[in-house]
Scaffold this active site. Structure first.
Site, PDB file in Angstrom:
ATOM      1  N   HIS A 131      57.103  40.986 -16.318  1.00 20.85           N
ATOM      2  CA  HIS A 131      57.172  41.067 -14.860  1.00 20.85           C
ATOM      3  C   HIS A 131      56.767  42.474 -14.411  1.00 20.85           C
ATOM      4  O   HIS A 131      56.821  43.412 -15.200  1.00 20.85           O
ATOM      5  CB  HIS A 131      58.616  40.810 -14.384  1.00 20.85           C
ATOM      6  CG  HIS A 131      59.105  39.422 -14.635  1.00 20.85           C
ATOM      7  ND1 HIS A 131      60.105  39.141 -15.528  1.00 20.85           N
ATOM      8  CD2 HIS A 131      58.744  38.234 -14.089  1.00 20.85           C
ATOM      9  CE1 HIS A 131      60.343  37.833 -15.522  1.00 20.85           C
ATOM     10  NE2 HIS A 131      59.533  37.258 -14.667  1.00 20.85           N
ATOM     11  N   CYS A 135      67.169  42.664 -14.440  1.00 17.33           N
ATOM     12  CA  CYS A 135      67.250  41.183 -14.416  1.00 17.33           C
ATOM     13  C   CYS A 135      68.680  40.665 -14.489  1.00 17.33           C
ATOM     14  O   CYS A 135      68.924  39.510 -14.140  1.00 17.33           O
ATOM     15  CB  CYS A 135      66.500  40.553 -15.576  1.00 17.33           C
ATOM     16  SG  CYS A 135      65.362  41.562 -16.435  1.00 17.33           S
TER      17      CYS A 135
HETATM   18  C1  CIR Z   1      62.190  34.950 -19.553  1.00 15.24           C
HETATM   19  O1  CIR Z   1      61.250  34.964 -20.368  1.00 15.24           O
HETATM   20  O2  CIR Z   1      62.071  34.453 -18.447  1.00 15.24           O
HETATM   21  C2  CIR Z   1      63.509  35.573 -19.960  1.00 15.24           C
HETATM   22  N1  CIR Z   1      63.718  35.404 -21.355  1.00 15.24           N
HETATM   23  C3  CIR Z   1      63.555  37.029 -19.603  1.00 15.24           C
HETATM   24  C4  CIR Z   1      63.482  37.272 -18.128  1.00 15.24           C
HETATM   25  C5  CIR Z   1      63.609  38.714 -17.802  1.00 15.24           C
HETATM   26  N2  CIR Z   1      63.604  38.923 -16.404  1.00 15.24           N
HETATM   27  C6  CIR Z   1      63.043  39.960 -15.811  1.00 15.24           C
HETATM   28  O3  CIR Z   1      62.415  40.799 -16.442  1.00 15.24           O
HETATM   29  N3  CIR Z   1      63.125  40.048 -14.484  1.00 15.24           N
END
Ligand code: CIR
Length: 275
Positions: free
Chosen positions: A167, A254
């Site tokens: 992201h 997150c």
């Molecule tokens: C994903 O791949 O969506 C989750 N394992 C990690 C999300 C992390 N979120 C973020 O960086 N905002």
């Protein structure tokens, strides 16, 4: 100046945490350790002055501890996203009831738009959005329309081909005072030209996902150069062990949905844990 927060929604990882999406190649996370790290994260938010609202763990959605992606809060408005990963779409319905205790009306990203709020970085004068593996052009168009009444322009930053940058906020953080912490690959992007940029070198790229919360900055432990740079600027830091979340491509931002003081339309029941 930076936005002040008085509350954060968090969701501790559930039993299926290790089944979430990841590309990190750092091994399988240890749930007990992840829970300890989550508890330490919540204590740090409390030291920043926030009330921490702990939602129930949700084993039906392995990535649901990364609450930041399912909704976006700007000022006194909230927007439900439509995550780019199909396995994460159900997280939105799960967080909506908790959010609607604070926001009478929730906006919503509709298909075929996709938006993960980890791609959205609010600053004093514009909102930065990443076009990423998870956020598409239609999602960005709907986000721009939702932000328009707030008078906040949008600047798009391409991160689809940036290694290690799932992201936008994997590679950049707004620190207040017109400052950004930003990885080298993004630091010369034209949209960032008006900001003071604290460059994060490749070896410490994971720490670019730090979070300004009121008078402190949360930073991932083990990144001495960024730590020294922020301390030299006068920031009070909270260094946190994030090893188990890093294994799942997750960072500090997150793990919480931080609510600005202006959004505090409180109801008594909001103080209790909820689904
Ligand atoms: C994903 O791949 O969506 C989750 N394992 C990690 C999300 C992390 N979120 C973020 O960086 N905002």
């Amino acid at each position: 100046m930076s936005v002040r927060f008085d509350r954060a929604l968090v969701r501790p990882p559930g039993q299926t945490f290790a089944a979430g999406l990841t590309s990190a190649g750092l091994g399988v996370p240890d749930l007990a350790r992840a829970l300890d790290q989550h508890a330490a994260y919540c204590r740090a938010l409390e030291r920043c002055g926030l009330e921490v609202v702990r939602l129930e763990p949700d084993s039906g959605h392995p990535d649901s501890t990364f609450v930041e992606d399912a909704a976006l809060v700007v000022g006194d408005r909230a927007l439900l996203t439509r995550p780019g990963a199909a396995s994460r779409r159900g997280e939105v319905a799960a967080i909506a009831p908790a959010l609607s205790r604070y926001f009478p009306r929730l906006g919503r990203i509709e298909a075929p738009g996709t938006l993960d709020a980890g791609d959205v970085c609010e600053t004093e004068r514009l909102v930065l959005v990443g076009r990423s593996q998870r956020t598409n052009d239609e999602g960005i168009r709907q986000l721009a329309a939702w932000l328009a009444p707030a008078g906040l322009p949008l600047a798009v930053i391409e991160v689809r081909d940036l290694p290690g940058c799932l992201h936008l906020k994997s590679g950049l953080a707004h620190l207040g005072e017109n400052r950004l912490a930003v990885v080298d690959e993004l630091s010369s992007h034209p949209a960032l030209a008006g900001f003071q940029r604290i460059r994060v070198e490749a070896a410490e790229a994971y720490a670019a996902n730090c979070v300004r919360v009121n008078d402190r900055v949360l930073i991932a432990d083990g990144h001495p150069r960024l730590r020294a740079a922020l301390e030299a600027l006068g920031y009070a830091l909270e260094a946190l062990d994030m090893s188990e979340y890093r294994k799942m491509d997750g960072g500090l931002s997150c793990l919480s949905l931080r609510l600005p003081v202006s959004s505090s339309i409180q109801q008594p029941s909001a103080r209790t844990a909820m689904r």
